[in-house]
Design an enzyme around this catalytic site. Structure first.
Site, PDB file in Angstrom:
ATOM      1  CG  ASP A  48      -8.333   2.911  -5.137  1.00 48.67           C
ATOM      2  OD1 ASP A  48      -9.541   2.905  -5.486  1.00 48.67           O
ATOM      3  OD2 ASP A  48      -7.529   2.034  -5.514  1.00 48.67           O
TER       4      ASP A  48
ATOM      5  CB  CYS B 127     -20.591  -0.731 -19.664  1.00 46.18           C
ATOM      6  SG  CYS B 127     -19.831   0.869 -19.252  1.00 46.18           S
TER       7      CYS B 127
ATOM      8  CE1 TYR C 215      -7.100   3.240  -0.627  1.00 41.81           C
ATOM      9  CE2 TYR C 215      -4.718   3.403  -0.349  1.00 41.81           C
ATOM     10  CZ  TYR C 215      -5.821   2.765  -0.887  1.00 41.81           C
ATOM     11  OH  TYR C 215      -5.662   1.650  -1.661  1.00 41.81           O
TER      12      TYR C 215
ATOM     13  CB  CYS D  83     -15.363   0.731 -13.931  1.00 42.54           C
ATOM     14  SG  CYS D  83     -16.378   2.213 -13.818  1.00 42.54           S
TER      15      CYS D  83
ATOM     16  CD  GLU E 120      -3.012  -0.691  -0.092  1.00 42.07           C
ATOM     17  OE1 GLU E 120      -3.102   0.473  -0.515  1.00 42.07           O
ATOM     18  OE2 GLU E 120      -3.636  -1.646  -0.606  1.00 42.07           O
TER      19      GLU E 120
ATOM     20  CB  CYS F 263     -19.690  -3.706 -15.589  1.00 41.83           C
ATOM     21  SG  CYS F 263     -19.829  -3.055 -13.906  1.00 41.83           S
TER      22      CYS F 263
END
Length: 378
Positions: free
Chosen positions: A171, A230, A153, A223, A70, A233
């Site tokens: 994020d 799409c 975060y 996305c 991270e 998705c």
């Protein structure tokens, strides 16, 4: 291979039967249910990640590996981080090993990744965890945020992914997914509060880490910022932007401001051994603590006499320029090269290093390249 804590017996999450898992999954709201099902089948294979199948078999993420990834991924792409992450993990396999390492070694290994305050905080955090927490990362957002270099975060991401706490992780990928899902037309960053509210409504109590990583993967692979796919998705039937055909309008961003330009000069002093003089930059500020060529400050206009910043009186020759774009400005450095005069003595914060062996930030690598004599001048 991802770093995990294996568990051959019953995990702290229990070992429900397949029938029970199906029944519990059915109780989830439609969006997390569909997203988690998609993630189980399509999770990216990342070196710091425990795959859904492995988690179900009892494997658990190593909090150190999650934390390290991270920090490295802040403002940096997965493609850039993946090979460097493996190098870090090989050199320092746990938090105590990193805490015992000299800061200069960590800074050197970080060279080229940018945002160098992260490297200093990485080492400081490792020392804190080793000395204050016995080498174990705390498992709550609040306790994680108290550690050096861990903001809101990162604390949420570690709490969710490493410990499966219900922590709302947001994020850039997740912002894009949620803003399209709910057609949030408030421009960023003001939209962040509304995005968090929507996530609070759908974030599951269990599999929080998988849900966070699923949203990240969805934003990275489906996305996407441009040309989202799409039709593939898993939540497109619930997506307001997709229904309206306005996916490309979200997230709404304010107009970009033009980045200012800054200029400066650096000096490549070379000794008889072919070594170049480098100095350690101040701890605070841009490229803090990293090695670089001596030079002027970076300002809007070049200084009247740049040679006042030269490390020695020498026959300086301008050999080229080094240009680099930082987050907030463009930089152009005039590069001068010269031979070290007899009797020259370096300062305490300077050292002679072969140019090809120096661990440098990107802009300084460019400057060193511009200082290298061409065959016609050699």
């Amino acid at each position: 291979m991802a770093c995990v804590h294996s568990n051959t017996g019953a995990s702290r999450y229990g070992t429900p039967s397949t029938q029970n898992v199906t029944r519990k999954a059915a109780k989830l709201p439609p969006i997390p249910q569909a997203l988690l099902r998609w993630y189980d089948a399509n999770a990216r294979d990342l070196p710091w990640r425990v795959a859904p199948k492995a988690r179900k078999a009892g494997a658990r993420p190593d909090p150190y590996a999650v934390w390290l990834s991270e920090i490295m991924l802040q403002q940096t792409t997965v493609a850039t981080v993946a090979p460097r992450y493996r190098e870090f993990l090989t050199r320092w396999p746990d938090v105590k090993a990193m805490a015992a390492a000299p800061l200069d070694d960590v800074l050197g290994e970080w060279a080229g990744l940018g945002y160098y305050a992260r490297a200093r905080n990485l080492h400081k955090c490792a020392v804190t965890v080793a000395e204050t927490h016995g080498g174990f990362f705390p498992d709550t957002e609040e306790a994680l945020r108290a550690l050096p270099g861990i903001g809101a975060y990162t604390a949420a991401a570690i709490a969710a992914i490493a410990f499966d706490r219900r922590a709302i992780v947001i994020d850039g990928n997740i912002e894009r997914v949620v803003s399209r899902l709910y057609a949030i037309d408030t421009p960023l960053p003001a939209a962040k509060a509304e995005i968090r509210e929507k996530l609070e409504e759908i974030w599951p109590q269990k599999r929080s880490g998988d849900f966070a990583q699923g949203l990240m993967d969805l934003g990275a692979s489906i996305c996407r910022p441009k040309a989202p796919i799409c039709l593939l998705c898993p939540v497109s039937s619930r997506c307001k932007a997709f229904k309206a055909g306005t996916q490309g309008n979200f997230p709404v961003k304010p107009a970009k401001k033009a980045k200012p330009n800054r200029v400066g000069a650096v000096f490549a002093l070379v000794n008889a051994k072919g070594e170049m003089l480098f100095e350690r930059r101040p701890e605070k500020g841009l490229l803090g603590g990293m090695l670089g060529l001596p030079g002027t400050e970076w300002k809007e206009r070049i200084e009247a006499d740049v040679f006042n910043a030269a490390p020695a009186q020498a026959d300086w020759e301008k050999t080229g320029e080094a240009t680099h774009t930082f987050t907030h400005f463009h930089l152009t450095l005039d590069v001068y090269a010269g031979a070290a005069p007899k009797g020259f003595r370096r300062a305490s914060d300077q050292q002679w290093i072969k140019p090809e062996e120096a661990r440098l930030p990107t802009v300084m690598k460019k400057a060193v390249g511009a200082a290298t004599p061409s065959p016609s001048r050699a």
